[in-house]
Design an enzyme around this catalytic site. Structure first.
Site, PDB file in Angstrom:
ATOM      1  N   ARG A 121      -2.693 -48.949-100.291  1.00  0.00           N
ATOM      2  CA  ARG A 121      -2.387 -50.017 -99.409  1.00  0.00           C
ATOM      3  C   ARG A 121      -1.045 -49.639 -98.334  1.00  0.00           C
ATOM      4  NH1 ARG A 121      -3.424 -52.736-104.449  1.00  0.00           N
ATOM      5  NH2 ARG A 121      -5.009 -54.149-104.329  1.00  0.00           N
ATOM      6  N   LYS A 143      -2.065 -47.748 -83.667  1.00  0.00           N
ATOM      7  CA  LYS A 143      -3.220 -48.269 -83.877  1.00  0.00           C
ATOM      8  C   LYS A 143      -4.334 -47.176 -84.313  1.00  0.00           C
ATOM      9  CE  LYS A 143      -5.473 -50.700 -80.404  1.00  0.00           C
ATOM     10  NZ  LYS A 143      -5.711 -50.869 -78.927  1.00  0.00           N
ATOM     11  N   GLU A 185      -6.230 -40.524 -69.211  1.00  0.00           N
ATOM     12  CA  GLU A 185      -5.110 -41.495 -69.789  1.00  0.00           C
ATOM     13  C   GLU A 185      -4.114 -41.663 -68.797  1.00  0.00           C
ATOM     14  OE1 GLU A 185      -5.781 -43.706 -72.210  1.00  0.00           O
ATOM     15  OE2 GLU A 185      -7.619 -43.031 -72.756  1.00  0.00           O
ATOM     16  N   LYS A 227       3.712 -45.876 -72.962  1.00  0.00           N
ATOM     17  CA  LYS A 227       3.082 -46.298 -74.031  1.00  0.00           C
ATOM     18  C   LYS A 227       4.245 -46.727 -75.135  1.00  0.00           C
ATOM     19  CE  LYS A 227      -0.202 -46.854 -76.954  1.00  0.00           C
ATOM     20  NZ  LYS A 227      -1.181 -45.746 -77.409  1.00  0.00           N
ATOM     21  N   GLU A 237      -0.821 -56.191 -79.887  1.00  0.00           N
ATOM     22  CA  GLU A 237      -1.646 -56.329 -78.880  1.00  0.00           C
ATOM     23  C   GLU A 237      -1.999 -57.984 -78.731  1.00  0.00           C
ATOM     24  OE1 GLU A 237      -5.755 -54.879 -78.847  1.00  0.00           O
ATOM     25  OE2 GLU A 237      -4.795 -53.256 -77.554  1.00  0.00           O
ATOM     26  N   ARG A 241       0.671 -55.516 -74.374  1.00  0.00           N
ATOM     27  CA  ARG A 241      -0.012 -54.455 -75.078  1.00  0.00           C
ATOM     28  C   ARG A 241      -1.587 -54.365 -74.344  1.00  0.00           C
ATOM     29  NH1 ARG A 241       0.645 -51.045 -80.748  1.00  0.00           N
ATOM     30  NH2 ARG A 241      -0.774 -49.535 -80.240  1.00  0.00           N
ATOM     31  N   ASN A 245      -5.505 -51.241 -72.263  1.00  0.00           N
ATOM     32  CA  ASN A 245      -7.025 -51.608 -72.291  1.00  0.00           C
ATOM     33  C   ASN A 245      -7.934 -51.205 -70.836  1.00  0.00           C
ATOM     34  OD1 ASN A 245      -7.394 -51.804 -75.142  1.00  0.00           O
ATOM     35  ND2 ASN A 245      -6.641 -53.814 -74.850  1.00  0.00           N
ATOM     36  N   HIS A 248     -10.889 -49.532 -70.181  1.00  0.00           N
ATOM     37  CA  HIS A 248     -11.693 -49.241 -71.797  1.00  0.00           C
ATOM     38  C   HIS A 248     -12.873 -49.971 -72.005  1.00  0.00           C
ATOM     39  CE1 HIS A 248      -8.325 -46.402 -71.869  1.00  0.00           C
ATOM     40  NE2 HIS A 248      -8.383 -46.099 -73.124  1.00  0.00           N
ATOM     41  N   HIS A 252     -15.366 -47.657 -73.428  1.00  0.00           N
ATOM     42  CA  HIS A 252     -16.089 -47.878 -74.723  1.00  0.00           C
ATOM     43  C   HIS A 252     -17.395 -48.204 -74.738  1.00  0.00           C
ATOM     44  CE1 HIS A 252     -11.647 -48.457 -76.797  1.00  0.00           C
ATOM     45  NE2 HIS A 252     -11.966 -47.058 -76.411  1.00  0.00           N
ATOM     46  N   HIS A 265     -13.666 -38.971 -74.355  1.00  0.00           N
ATOM     47  CA  HIS A 265     -13.094 -40.317 -74.118  1.00  0.00           C
ATOM     48  C   HIS A 265     -12.699 -40.461 -72.776  1.00  0.00           C
ATOM     49  CE1 HIS A 265     -11.048 -44.119 -74.999  1.00  0.00           C
ATOM     50  NE2 HIS A 265     -10.005 -43.521 -74.692  1.00  0.00           N
TER      51      HIS A 265
END
Length: 362
Positions: A121, A143, A185, A227, A237, A241, A245, A248, A252, A265
């Protein structure tokens, strides 16, 4: 080079951007550890170049290291590999005070970070990104996650690292196409929040591609600081934040629709940024001049601005329908208002979206 700092409510952690910092990783890890047991997770490509040296650095600091090598490539970001890593941690008798070090690009940091979040955990981890995309984006912010057939990064967790150690010197071994992918990026960072970074990339695109040390260090640090600042304001997010994206949503979808392999990517994000800028000309008042600046910069960095081969638009739409940023079943976009400023949560007309997808090759 100063550190960027991710400031969170319960703790902060550094993003170290420094030539040669990889050589002192052992002392950095030893300073953070709770126990002597450590798993060094890397991929087969990075392992050949750096795995042995990094393991020796960690071992010389008194750490008991288990090196775990996963296959290189996006396909490695899977639940199967998460299980494999967790079993390797168990075989190494790791406990909750143990440490995971993720040595590699975005795939390794996403995968190892998620395994660290899942094992017992949650155990501590340090991100050591070895790609440009990892150093200025993927490794910062906690993330973590893996892909499933329905979409990219749909299974994961927010699990902040203890530190991010980004040594720009390792980028000398990076293939040219991976360097270009990472620079996408950096372009994103410039558009969403740093007009000076965008102008730096325009001026020094050739230097960045040639791996000129000062140019690369400046690009990595400015992007990483942006960032870090965004994550400091919005860890999970829920607000600002979301600007990260930009490009993306469609990017994506392109990756998913093409089977996670046809496009790197950064290549997919570059095409997504072109599409988003075109949508923004209608939706936010983004000027055609700035749209052209984005296109020209991406091309000067050797990045695609349209698909190399057509994709079925319906398949791309289906991939977007799984986007994590959809609200009430409708996909929302991050669209620029000007270089250095974007608007989040923008719903776009279906006809305009289809027209833009046609323009980029869908």
């Amino acid at each position: 080079m100063p550190e960027a700092l991710v400031r969170l409510a319960d703790r902060s952690y550094p993003v170290v951007v420094e030539w040669g910092s990889l050589a002192r990783l052992g002392s950095i890890a030893a300073g953070h550890r709770g126990s002597a047991r450590l798993a060094l997770v890397t991929d087969s490509g990075v392992d050949r170049l750096l795995g042995g040296d990094v393991e020796r650095s960690l071992s010389s600091a008194g750490l008991h290291v288990r090196r775990v090598v996963v296959p290189a490539g996006e396909a490695t970001k899977s639940l199967t590999q998460v299980e494999s890593l967790c079993r390797a941690f168990a075989a190494h008798a790791m406990d909750r005070a143990s440490l995971v070090v993720a040595l590699g690009g975005g795939v390794v940091t996403d995968l190892a970070g998620f395994a660290a979040a899942s094992y017992l955990r949650g155990v501590a981890w340090i991100a050591v990104p070895t790609t440009l995309q990892g150093q200025l984006d993927a490794a910062i912010g906690g993330k973590t996650g893996v892909n499933v057939p329905e979409g990219k990064n749909l299974v994961g967790a927010f699990h902040q690292p203890l530190a991010v150690v980004a040594d720009p010197g390792v980028l000398r071994t990076l293939p040219d196409e991976e360097l270009r992918s990472g620079l996408a990026e950096a372009v994103k960072c410039g558009v969403i929040g740093d007009a000076d970074l965008f102008a730096l990339l325009e001026r020094r695109a050739a230097d960045a591609l040639a791996r000129e040390p000062r140019a690369i260090e400046d690009v990595v640090f400015k992007s990483a600081k942006l960032k870090a600042d965004v994550v400091s304001e919005d860890e999970r997010e829920g607000g600002r934040r979301a600007i990260l994206n930009f490009g993306h949503t469609i990017g994506h979808a392109i990756e998913a629709a093409s089977g996670y392999g046809a496009y790197r990517h950064g290549e997919a994000v570059a095409i997504g940024m072109v599409a988003a800028c075109r949508l923004a000309c209608e939706a936010t008042g983004f000027t055609p001049r700035d749209e052209e600046r984005v296109r020209r910069l991406l091309e000067s960095l050797g990045l695609p601005i349209r698909l190399r081969a057509p994709l079925d638009r319906a398949v791309v739409h289906a991939a977007m329908s799984h986007d994590k940023k959809r609200i009430d079943g409708r996909v929302r976009f991050v669209l620029p208002e000007a270089i250095g400023r974007v608007r989040t949560g923008v719903a776009v007309d279906e006809g305009a979206l289809n027209a833009v997808l046609r323009e980029v090759g869908c």
